[in-house]
Design a protein around this motif. Structure first.
Motif, mmCIF file in Angstrom:
data_model
loop_
_atom_site.group_PDB
_atom_site.id
_atom_site.type_symbol
_atom_site.label_atom_id
_atom_site.label_comp_id
_atom_site.label_asym_id
_atom_site.label_seq_id
_atom_site.Cartn_x
_atom_site.Cartn_y
_atom_site.Cartn_z
ATOM 1 N N VAL A 1 0.831 -1.207 0.000
ATOM 2 C CA VAL A 1 0.000 0.000 0.000
ATOM 3 C C VAL A 1 0.866 1.259 0.000
ATOM 4 O O VAL A 1 0.661 2.168 -0.804
ATOM 5 C CB VAL A 1 -0.964 0.004 1.213
ATOM 6 C CG1 VAL A 1 -1.737 1.309 1.292
ATOM 7 C CG2 VAL A 1 -1.904 -1.195 1.155
ATOM 8 N N THR A 2 1.859 1.303 0.893
ATOM 9 C CA THR A 2 2.651 2.519 1.074
ATOM 10 C C THR A 2 4.073 2.427 0.520
ATOM 11 O O THR A 2 4.758 3.439 0.452
ATOM 12 C CB THR A 2 2.758 2.868 2.570
ATOM 13 O OG1 THR A 2 3.443 1.789 3.239
ATOM 14 C CG2 THR A 2 1.389 3.093 3.184
ATOM 15 N N ARG A 3 4.516 1.222 0.205
ATOM 16 C CA ARG A 3 5.891 0.983 -0.273
ATOM 17 C C ARG A 3 6.933 1.338 0.794
ATOM 18 O O ARG A 3 8.048 1.718 0.475
ATOM 19 C CB ARG A 3 6.197 1.732 -1.568
ATOM 20 C CG ARG A 3 5.311 1.364 -2.712
ATOM 21 C CD ARG A 3 5.699 0.024 -3.239
ATOM 22 N NE ARG A 3 4.900 -0.293 -4.426
ATOM 23 C CZ ARG A 3 4.529 -1.508 -4.717
ATOM 24 N NH1 ARG A 3 4.871 -2.501 -3.955
ATOM 25 N NH2 ARG A 3 3.809 -1.738 -5.784
ATOM 26 N N THR A 4 6.550 1.202 2.070
ATOM 27 C CA THR A 4 7.474 1.463 3.171
ATOM 28 C C THR A 4 7.923 0.138 3.789
ATOM 29 O O THR A 4 7.333 -0.915 3.540
ATOM 30 C CB THR A 4 6.813 2.342 4.247
ATOM 31 O OG1 THR A 4 5.619 1.704 4.703
ATOM 32 C CG2 THR A 4 6.486 3.729 3.697
ATOM 33 N N CYS A 5 8.949 0.217 4.632
ATOM 34 C CA CYS A 5 9.506 -0.958 5.293
ATOM 35 C C CYS A 5 8.493 -1.602 6.231
ATOM 36 O O CYS A 5 7.575 -0.938 6.721
ATOM 37 C CB CYS A 5 10.741 -0.570 6.094
ATOM 38 S SG CYS A 5 12.098 0.008 5.071
ATOM 39 N N LEU A 6 8.701 -2.880 6.475
ATOM 40 C CA LEU A 6 7.858 -3.647 7.379
ATOM 41 C C LEU A 6 8.674 -4.098 8.580
ATOM 42 O O LEU A 6 9.896 -4.242 8.487
ATOM 43 C CB LEU A 6 7.308 -4.885 6.663
ATOM 44 C CG LEU A 6 6.457 -4.618 5.431
ATOM 45 C CD1 LEU A 6 6.305 -5.886 4.608
ATOM 46 C CD2 LEU A 6 5.105 -4.071 5.826
ATOM 47 N N THR A 7 8.004 -4.329 9.688
ATOM 48 C CA THR A 7 8.650 -4.917 10.849
ATOM 49 C C THR A 7 7.986 -6.254 11.140
ATOM 50 O O THR A 7 6.808 -6.457 10.842
ATOM 51 C CB THR A 7 8.552 -4.004 12.083
ATOM 52 O OG1 THR A 7 7.181 -3.732 12.349
ATOM 53 C CG2 THR A 7 9.302 -2.711 11.877
ATOM 54 N N TYR A 8 8.774 -7.163 11.708
ATOM 55 C CA TYR A 8 8.281 -8.501 12.014
ATOM 56 C C TYR A 8 7.756 -8.550 13.436
ATOM 57 O O TYR A 8 8.480 -8.236 14.376
ATOM 58 C CB TYR A 8 9.408 -9.513 11.816
ATOM 59 C CG TYR A 8 9.043 -10.928 12.157
ATOM 60 C CD1 TYR A 8 7.882 -11.513 11.663
ATOM 61 C CD2 TYR A 8 9.865 -11.694 12.957
ATOM 62 C CE1 TYR A 8 7.556 -12.820 11.964
ATOM 63 C CE2 TYR A 8 9.559 -13.003 13.265
ATOM 64 C CZ TYR A 8 8.400 -13.561 12.760
ATOM 65 O OH TYR A 8 8.081 -14.857 13.065
ATOM 66 N N ASP A 9 6.491 -8.920 13.584
ATOM 67 C CA ASP A 9 5.875 -9.115 14.891
ATOM 68 C C ASP A 9 5.857 -10.620 15.163
ATOM 69 O O ASP A 9 4.984 -11.339 14.691
ATOM 70 C CB ASP A 9 4.459 -8.537 14.907
ATOM 71 C CG ASP A 9 3.752 -8.707 16.237
ATOM 72 O OD1 ASP A 9 4.257 -9.451 17.107
ATOM 73 O OD2 ASP A 9 2.682 -8.096 16.400
ATOM 74 N N ARG A 10 6.851 -11.088 15.899
ATOM 75 C CA ARG A 10 7.019 -12.516 16.159
ATOM 76 C C ARG A 10 5.837 -13.082 16.950
ATOM 77 O O ARG A 10 5.375 -14.188 16.672
ATOM 78 C CB ARG A 10 8.312 -12.752 16.933
ATOM 79 C CG ARG A 10 8.595 -14.204 17.240
ATOM 80 C CD ARG A 10 9.883 -14.398 18.027
ATOM 81 N NE ARG A 10 11.033 -14.016 17.212
ATOM 82 C CZ ARG A 10 11.855 -13.008 17.510
ATOM 83 N NH1 ARG A 10 11.672 -12.287 18.594
ATOM 84 N NH2 ARG A 10 12.872 -12.734 16.730
ATOM 85 N N ASP A 11 5.332 -12.327 17.928
ATOM 86 C CA ASP A 11 4.243 -12.817 18.777
ATOM 87 C C ASP A 11 2.973 -13.105 17.994
ATOM 88 O O ASP A 11 2.259 -14.064 18.283
ATOM 89 C CB ASP A 11 3.935 -11.819 19.890
ATOM 90 C CG ASP A 11 5.074 -11.694 20.886
ATOM 91 O OD1 ASP A 11 5.889 -12.645 20.997
ATOM 92 O OD2 ASP A 11 5.169 -10.649 21.549
ATOM 93 N N ASN A 12 2.673 -12.274 17.001
ATOM 94 C CA ASN A 12 1.448 -12.450 16.215
ATOM 95 C C ASN A 12 1.691 -13.109 14.868
ATOM 96 O O ASN A 12 0.732 -13.368 14.133
ATOM 97 C CB ASN A 12 0.766 -11.095 16.004
ATOM 98 C CG ASN A 12 0.207 -10.541 17.292
ATOM 99 O OD1 ASN A 12 -0.394 -11.264 18.078
ATOM 100 N ND2 ASN A 12 0.418 -9.271 17.530
ATOM 101 N N GLY A 13 2.948 -13.346 14.517
ATOM 102 C CA GLY A 13 3.247 -13.978 13.228
ATOM 103 C C GLY A 13 2.810 -13.109 12.062
ATOM 104 O O GLY A 13 2.157 -13.584 11.137
ATOM 105 N N GLU A 14 3.165 -11.813 12.127
ATOM 106 C CA GLU A 14 2.731 -10.865 11.107
ATOM 107 C C GLU A 14 3.865 -9.927 10.719
ATOM 108 O O GLU A 14 4.798 -9.713 11.482
ATOM 109 C CB GLU A 14 1.593 -9.996 11.640
ATOM 110 C CG GLU A 14 0.365 -10.753 12.042
ATOM 111 C CD GLU A 14 -0.664 -9.887 12.742
ATOM 112 O OE1 GLU A 14 -1.846 -10.101 12.473
ATOM 113 O OE2 GLU A 14 -0.287 -9.009 13.552
#
Length: 70
Positions: free
Chosen positions: A27-40
């Motif tokens: 959607v935004t073409r920005t970086c993502l972060t990994y949320d290990r607790d939620n698997g997202e």
């Protein structure tokens, strides 16, 4: 024959850091972060969390969960 239940979480697996470097929010073409607790994978800019199913990031806005203010 019974089907095994499909997991919607990352099942505690680590995401490959090289993959995280190249994936961006569709959607935004920005970086993502990994949320290990939620698997997202989380896009703070779009306020969306993309699920990881069976180790595969699902990078579709329609599959993403909207983040609330909490």
């Amino acid at each position: 024959m019974t089907d095994a239940p499909k997991s919607t979480a990352g099942e505690g697996r680590e995401i490959d850091p090289r993959l995280l470097e190249i994936l961006v929010c569709p959607v935004t073409r920005t970086c993502l972060t990994y949320d290990r607790d939620n698997g997202e994978l989380v896009s703070k800019a779009a306020r969306l969390a993309y699920p990881i199913r069976d180790g595969v990031p699902i990078m579709l806005a329609g599959e993403a969960r909207e983040l609330n203010d909490a």
